[in-house]
Design a protein around this motif. Sequence first.
Motif, PDB file in Angstrom:
ATOM      1  N   VAL A  77       0.844  -1.199   0.000  1.00  0.00           N
ATOM      2  CA  VAL A  77       0.000   0.000   0.000  1.00  0.00           C
ATOM      3  C   VAL A  77       0.875   1.243   0.000  1.00  0.00           C
ATOM      4  O   VAL A  77       0.617   2.209  -0.740  1.00  0.00           O
ATOM      5  CB  VAL A  77      -0.970  -0.001   1.199  1.00  0.00           C
ATOM      6  CG1 VAL A  77      -1.673   1.334   1.344  1.00  0.00           C
ATOM      7  CG2 VAL A  77      -1.981  -1.125   1.067  1.00  0.00           C
ATOM      8  N   ARG A  78       1.920   1.238   0.810  1.00  0.00           N
ATOM      9  CA  ARG A  78       2.834   2.383   0.875  1.00  0.00           C
ATOM     10  C   ARG A  78       3.459   2.647  -0.503  1.00  0.00           C
ATOM     11  O   ARG A  78       3.514   3.792  -0.969  1.00  0.00           O
ATOM     12  CB  ARG A  78       3.933   2.125   1.904  1.00  0.00           C
ATOM     13  CG  ARG A  78       4.853   3.300   2.139  1.00  0.00           C
ATOM     14  CD  ARG A  78       5.936   2.996   3.183  1.00  0.00           C
ATOM     15  NE  ARG A  78       5.386   2.570   4.450  1.00  0.00           N
ATOM     16  CZ  ARG A  78       5.486   1.316   4.953  1.00  0.00           C
ATOM     17  NH1 ARG A  78       6.118   0.384   4.269  1.00  0.00           N
ATOM     18  NH2 ARG A  78       4.961   1.019   6.111  1.00  0.00           N
ATOM     19  N   ALA A  79       3.913   1.595  -1.161  1.00  0.00           N
ATOM     20  CA  ALA A  79       4.535   1.740  -2.483  1.00  0.00           C
ATOM     21  C   ALA A  79       3.540   2.274  -3.508  1.00  0.00           C
ATOM     22  O   ALA A  79       3.891   3.123  -4.340  1.00  0.00           O
ATOM     23  CB  ALA A  79       5.094   0.390  -2.946  1.00  0.00           C
ATOM     24  N   LEU A  80       2.304   1.831  -3.437  1.00  0.00           N
ATOM     25  CA  LEU A  80       1.296   2.305  -4.383  1.00  0.00           C
ATOM     26  C   LEU A  80       0.948   3.767  -4.126  1.00  0.00           C
ATOM     27  O   LEU A  80       0.723   4.529  -5.078  1.00  0.00           O
ATOM     28  CB  LEU A  80       0.048   1.426  -4.305  1.00  0.00           C
ATOM     29  CG  LEU A  80       0.252  -0.002  -4.806  1.00  0.00           C
ATOM     30  CD1 LEU A  80      -0.971  -0.850  -4.500  1.00  0.00           C
ATOM     31  CD2 LEU A  80       0.579  -0.033  -6.278  1.00  0.00           C
ATOM     32  N   ILE A  81       0.929   4.181  -2.864  1.00  0.00           N
ATOM     33  CA  ILE A  81       0.670   5.587  -2.550  1.00  0.00           C
ATOM     34  C   ILE A  81       1.813   6.463  -3.059  1.00  0.00           C
ATOM     35  O   ILE A  81       1.583   7.525  -3.644  1.00  0.00           O
ATOM     36  CB  ILE A  81       0.445   5.775  -1.037  1.00  0.00           C
ATOM     37  CG1 ILE A  81      -0.892   5.149  -0.636  1.00  0.00           C
ATOM     38  CG2 ILE A  81       0.488   7.250  -0.652  1.00  0.00           C
ATOM     39  CD1 ILE A  81      -1.124   5.085   0.863  1.00  0.00           C
ATOM     40  N   VAL A  82       3.041   6.019  -2.860  1.00  0.00           N
ATOM     41  CA  VAL A  82       4.198   6.770  -3.356  1.00  0.00           C
ATOM     42  C   VAL A  82       4.135   6.874  -4.882  1.00  0.00           C
ATOM     43  O   VAL A  82       4.349   7.952  -5.450  1.00  0.00           O
ATOM     44  CB  VAL A  82       5.519   6.112  -2.889  1.00  0.00           C
ATOM     45  CG1 VAL A  82       6.711   6.688  -3.625  1.00  0.00           C
ATOM     46  CG2 VAL A  82       5.676   6.271  -1.388  1.00  0.00           C
ATOM     47  N   ALA A  83       3.819   5.777  -5.548  1.00  0.00           N
ATOM     48  CA  ALA A  83       3.726   5.789  -7.011  1.00  0.00           C
ATOM     49  C   ALA A  83       2.605   6.716  -7.470  1.00  0.00           C
ATOM     50  O   ALA A  83       2.769   7.469  -8.441  1.00  0.00           O
ATOM     51  CB  ALA A  83       3.488   4.380  -7.535  1.00  0.00           C
ATOM     52  N   ASN A  84       1.478   6.698  -6.782  1.00  0.00           N
ATOM     53  CA  ASN A  84       0.360   7.560  -7.141  1.00  0.00           C
ATOM     54  C   ASN A  84       0.731   9.036  -6.964  1.00  0.00           C
ATOM     55  O   ASN A  84       0.415   9.865  -7.825  1.00  0.00           O
ATOM     56  CB  ASN A  84      -0.866   7.222  -6.302  1.00  0.00           C
ATOM     57  CG  ASN A  84      -2.108   7.916  -6.793  1.00  0.00           C
ATOM     58  OD1 ASN A  84      -2.453   7.801  -7.956  1.00  0.00           O
ATOM     59  ND2 ASN A  84      -2.764   8.648  -5.914  1.00  0.00           N
ATOM     60  N   ASN A  85       1.403   9.371  -5.870  1.00  0.00           N
ATOM     61  CA  ASN A  85       1.839  10.749  -5.646  1.00  0.00           C
ATOM     62  C   ASN A  85       2.797  11.205  -6.746  1.00  0.00           C
ATOM     63  O   ASN A  85       2.718  12.341  -7.214  1.00  0.00           O
ATOM     64  CB  ASN A  85       2.493  10.906  -4.275  1.00  0.00           C
ATOM     65  CG  ASN A  85       1.487  10.849  -3.153  1.00  0.00           C
ATOM     66  OD1 ASN A  85       0.288  11.056  -3.354  1.00  0.00           O
ATOM     67  ND2 ASN A  85       1.963  10.557  -1.960  1.00  0.00           N
TER      68      ASN A  85
END
Length: 68
Positions: A33-41
């Motif tokens: 989830v953390r990696a996906l949030i970083v990628a989305n940002n």
Amino acid sequence: MSSVSQPNERDDGLEAAVDQAIAACDGDLRAAVRALIVANNFLESEVAGLKKAVSPAYTRGRFRSYTG
């Protein structure tokens, strides 16, 4: 009637992407989830930069795009 939706072809690609994201983080769901949030940002900042780069006259429709 069941509240669980039936899988379809579109869900197969989504489920595979979810499995891939989790596998990339060695099964750690919080890390995925953390990696996906970083990628989305990152992608949101890219979109913002591209919006700034587009000519305001083009976005108002004064210029037509080249259609070949």
